[in-house]
Write an enzyme that holds these catalytic residues in place. Sequence first.
Site, short mmCIF file in Angstrom:
data_model
loop_
_atom_site.label_atom_id
_atom_site.label_comp_id
_atom_site.label_asym_id
_atom_site.label_seq_id
_atom_site.Cartn_x
_atom_site.Cartn_y
_atom_site.Cartn_z
N ASP A 19 0.84 -1.49 -0.34
CA ASP A 19 0.29 -0.03 0.20
C ASP A 19 1.21 1.52 0.21
O ASP A 19 2.10 1.71 0.45
CB ASP A 19 -0.89 -0.25 1.21
CG ASP A 19 -2.16 0.66 1.24
OD1 ASP A 19 -2.30 1.33 -0.11
OD2 ASP A 19 -2.54 1.21 2.26
N GLY A 22 -0.07 5.05 -4.06
CA GLY A 22 -0.61 6.77 -4.93
C GLY A 22 -0.06 7.80 -4.13
O GLY A 22 -0.02 8.67 -4.52
N ARG A 23 0.05 7.20 -2.81
CA ARG A 23 0.43 8.95 -1.64
C ARG A 23 1.98 8.97 -2.46
O ARG A 23 2.25 9.90 -2.51
CB ARG A 23 0.34 8.23 -0.59
CG ARG A 23 -1.35 9.00 -0.04
CD ARG A 23 -1.05 7.40 1.38
NE ARG A 23 -1.18 6.47 1.19
CZ ARG A 23 -1.08 5.17 1.90
NH1 ARG A 23 -0.41 5.88 3.34
NH2 ARG A 23 -1.20 4.42 2.15
N ARG A 32 -0.67 8.67 -9.94
CA ARG A 32 -1.16 7.85 -9.38
C ARG A 32 0.19 6.97 -10.15
O ARG A 32 0.69 5.88 -9.64
CB ARG A 32 -2.17 6.99 -9.07
CG ARG A 32 -2.78 8.42 -8.52
CD ARG A 32 -3.98 8.10 -7.89
NE ARG A 32 -4.39 6.58 -7.40
CZ ARG A 32 -4.11 5.83 -5.75
NH1 ARG A 32 -3.78 7.03 -4.98
NH2 ARG A 32 -4.40 4.73 -5.34
N GLU A 66 -11.47 -5.28 -5.64
CA GLU A 66 -12.48 -4.22 -4.90
C GLU A 66 -11.36 -2.99 -6.46
O GLU A 66 -12.54 -1.71 -6.21
CB GLU A 66 -11.94 -3.31 -4.02
CG GLU A 66 -13.72 -4.24 -2.88
CD GLU A 66 -12.53 -5.95 -2.16
OE1 GLU A 66 -11.12 -6.05 -2.35
OE2 GLU A 66 -13.75 -6.16 -1.75
N ASN A 67 -10.11 -3.57 -6.61
CA ASN A 67 -9.83 -2.45 -7.16
C ASN A 67 -10.50 -1.80 -8.99
O ASN A 67 -9.88 -1.11 -9.30
CB ASN A 67 -8.58 -2.53 -7.59
CG ASN A 67 -7.42 -2.84 -6.35
OD1 ASN A 67 -6.79 -3.11 -6.28
ND2 ASN A 67 -7.84 -2.12 -5.28
N ARG A 193 -5.35 -2.72 9.26
CA ARG A 193 -6.86 -4.01 7.83
C ARG A 193 -5.74 -4.33 7.15
O ARG A 193 -5.13 -4.40 6.70
CB ARG A 193 -7.37 -2.76 7.98
CG ARG A 193 -7.23 -2.24 6.49
CD ARG A 193 -8.37 -1.09 6.31
NE ARG A 193 -8.25 -0.17 4.94
CZ ARG A 193 -8.51 1.14 5.90
NH1 ARG A 193 -8.71 1.43 7.00
NH2 ARG A 193 -8.00 2.10 4.83
N GLU A 206 1.37 -13.58 12.08
CA GLU A 206 1.93 -12.92 12.52
C GLU A 206 1.51 -11.52 11.47
O GLU A 206 1.97 -11.60 10.71
CB GLU A 206 2.85 -12.81 12.85
CG GLU A 206 3.70 -13.90 14.24
CD GLU A 206 3.77 -13.27 15.33
OE1 GLU A 206 2.75 -12.95 15.40
OE2 GLU A 206 3.14 -14.54 15.98
C1 FPP Z 1 -1.65 -0.28 -3.59
O1 FPP Z 1 -0.96 1.20 -3.58
C2 FPP Z 1 -0.99 -0.46 -4.40
C3 FPP Z 1 -2.06 -1.77 -5.62
C4 FPP Z 1 -3.59 -1.09 -5.62
C5 FPP Z 1 -1.40 -1.47 -6.48
C6 FPP Z 1 -0.26 -3.00 -6.62
C7 FPP Z 1 0.25 -2.39 -8.25
C8 FPP Z 1 1.90 -2.35 -7.81
C9 FPP Z 1 2.32 -2.92 -6.61
C10 FPP Z 1 1.99 -2.65 -8.99
C11 FPP Z 1 2.31 -3.70 -9.94
C12 FPP Z 1 2.46 -5.13 -9.58
C13 FPP Z 1 2.99 -5.53 -10.90
C14 FPP Z 1 3.86 -6.75 -10.68
C15 FPP Z 1 2.74 -5.46 -12.34
P1 FPP Z 1 -2.18 2.34 -3.84
O2 FPP Z 1 -2.45 2.40 -4.50
O3 FPP Z 1 -3.77 2.22 -3.09
O4 FPP Z 1 -2.14 3.36 -2.43
P2 FPP Z 1 -2.52 4.80 -1.74
O5 FPP Z 1 -3.21 3.93 -0.16
O6 FPP Z 1 -1.35 5.41 -1.24
O7 FPP Z 1 -3.42 5.54 -2.63
#
Ligand code: FPP
Length: 242
Positions: A19, A22-23, A32, A66-67, A193, A206
């Site tokens: 996570d 985006g930030r 993002r 959900e994404n 969470r 853990e």
């Molecule tokens: C969460 O950060 C990240 C995701 C929903 C996607 C994870 C994807 C990657 C690490 C890149 C793709 C990976 C591969 C292997 C192709 P967020 O966007 O929710 O961050 P935020 O909470 O700061 O908005």
Amino acid sequence: MAENIKDKKTPCHVAIIMDGNGRWAQQRGLERPEGHIAGVEAVRRVLKAAVAEGVKYLTLYTFSTENWGRPKEEVDAIMELFCKSVVAETPELKAQGVRARIMGDRSALSEKVNHYIDRIENETAEGERITLIFAMNYSSRHELTETMKVLAQKVAEGSLRAEEIDAATISANLYSCDYPDPDLIIRTGGEYRLSNFLMWQAAYSELFFTPTLWPDFDHDSLKEALEAYSGRNRRFGLVEAK
Ligand code: FPP
């Protein structure tokens, strides 16, 4: 941090909620998707670190059910990044002895993404050092719902009796049936969470939470989580052995 973590308890299976992409991007005035690109760099780094630390399974929450609700450009960017990463990273994965697998509902993923999933799974099938599992179009409630349907169908067909269903039967019918439960679940980005990730499998995992944003997570960050894990006293609901 001079001690070698290998002298301590190393988790066999580490799962990560990546996570904060985006930030990380927003903090730099970037879009993002730039955060997700930096997130792939972190995947590369952390995979190497996990191999070096002796972790045998690494599961990454890459795209949740959900994404799909995110802006289309962002969803497309993540899917495109996955496909490009398969092409760019497969030789290195093979060289490192990585077996890559995808866990989740593939039916909603595009034909193109499914093609690259087949490609990476087939090309890395011989990897023996670590199994790298991308949770794609995954969520626990969806996984459990699908599992219940499979079991209900078996009962309806007469190949399974309802009273035979136990925790092992359920585990054996999850997307994760080929892998041990995670010993350690790490969440980056400062939230506390599970967000629908491995909720059945996490029964005795853990948990480690860090404010570090995923694109900044590195070998030292992993070591910190492994250090914390090695100090935990896992009792699995029992009392401590004398
Ligand atoms: C969460 O950060 C990240 C995701 C929903 C996607 C994870 C994807 C990657 C690490 C890149 C793709 C990976 C591969 C292997 C192709 P967020 O966007 O929710 O961050 P935020 O909470 O700061 O908005």
